[in-house]
Design a protein around this motif. Structure first.
Motif: not given
Length: 335
Positions: A168-171, A187-191, A314-318, A320-323
């Motif tokens: 996810e961080m690499a993305w 940051l890893l913890s947040e992913c 982190l907002e973009a990651l959220k 993506k996961r919600d989608s």
């Protein structure tokens, strides 16, 4: 059996619970629910019935946790390693999961009444599509509830979770959302899949095994670990009280270790920011050292920019996961 088992504690249990609650109580407890198959052999029943009894015990344990004011529970329901078991057993576990998530959706009013939020942590792509859809409906149906939380680790191992967090961080770097220098332990913890939860205060494993079996390795580095010999379907209120007592005895040392880790993590981040700032100032200053005031101003600016980048990522990651969950529930996928 229902996900939420109704009923009060008996008199002796209530007295014991009140005594326990006079001390420090864990807010988040994780369970490795081990011993279902051994219980089935012990009682001369089918493996599937052992797993069913294990689910029933989970519902009962959630009731105890509710009365003990434990707001969050995480359970190891199905490891990625479990796919290596016999096809009949894996198929049986998938069917049991279907039944239980269908039942959960039937009980949505009861879940809303108790404010139960269900989260499922793991790689759902490994599961049959119809089960993915049931899980997604359960997650989306209960996501606004906030009185208590049940995290079900399904198609999960900790190493897989950590590897996925690195991806996810690499993305994020590939998308230009964050810079390589933004990558950190915090940051890893947040992913991680568990990024919406505090780390467990107490982890309990039943059946006498004294290993974590690739469960929450990152999150339990400063948790109280309790290993109990009882088989999971035979778990009792008193076994839970015993584990909480062990947590209370070790509470001060656990809290101290967590605070020291947080301080160390903050210092690491500050040192990393300072290093980046020095390198940039040297690059733009033709190698000449900057004065103290300029370095401090540059550090404040760099830190603010980094924090903004990280929050956007982190907002973009959220999203993506919600989608992922929303797409599974769409009519097109269902068709």
């Amino acid at each position: 059996m229902s996900w939420i088992k109704e009923g009060e504690l008996n008199l002796l249990e209530r007295i014991s619970a009140n005594i326990l609650k006079a001390g420090p109580m864990p807010k988040h407890v994780a369970f490795i629910m081990d011993g279902n198959r051994r219980f089935a052999r012990k009682k001369n029943m089918e493996r599937q019935e052992g797993h069913m009894q294990g689910f029933n015990k989970l519902a009962e344990t959630l009731r105890w946790c509710k009365h003990l004011n434990i707001q969050e529970v995480t359970v190891y329901a199905f490891s990625i390693e479990n796919f290596k078991r016999s096809k009949d057993e894996v198929d049986g576990l998938m069917e049991l999961a279907r039944q239980k998530f269908e039942r959960l959706l039937e009980e949505r009013e009861n879940l809303e009444k108790h404010g139960v939020c269900i989260r499922v942590l793991g790689d759902l792509n490994m599961l049959p599509l119809d089960l993915q859809q049931l899980i997604s409906k359960a997650v989306l149906t209960t996501r606004a509830h906030n009185k208590c939380f049940l995290n079900v680790c399904f198609a999960y191992t900790s190493r897989y979770e950590i590897t996925n967090a690195v991806r996810e961080m690499a993305w994020g770097v590939e998308q230009g959302l964050i810079e390589p220098s933004d990558v950190s332990e915090a940051l890893l913890s947040e992913c991680l899949y568990s990024n919406n939860s505090p780390n467990p205060d107490l982890l309990i494993r039943t059946s006498g095994e004294v290993r974590l079996s690739d469960f929450l390795l990152w999150q339990t580095s400063h948790s109280c670990l309790v290993f109990q010999s009882v088989l999971w379907p035979e778990y009792s209120f008193w076994n839970l009280c015993e584990a909480i007592l062990q947590y209370q005895v070790n509470h001060k040392s656990i809290q101290k270790a967590r605070e020291l880790h947080q301080e160390h993590q903050a210092l690491q981040q500050l040192e990393a920011d300072r290093t980046c700032v020095v390198e940039r100032l040297q690059l733009h200053g033709n190698g000449k050292p900057a004065d103290v005031q300029r370095r401090q101003e540059a550090l404040l600016h760099f830190t603010a920019c980094r924090e903004e980048r990280v929050q956007d990522f982190l907002e973009a990651l959220k999203q993506k996961r919600d989608s992922f969950f929303q797409d599974l529930c769409s009519p097109t996928i269902s068709a």
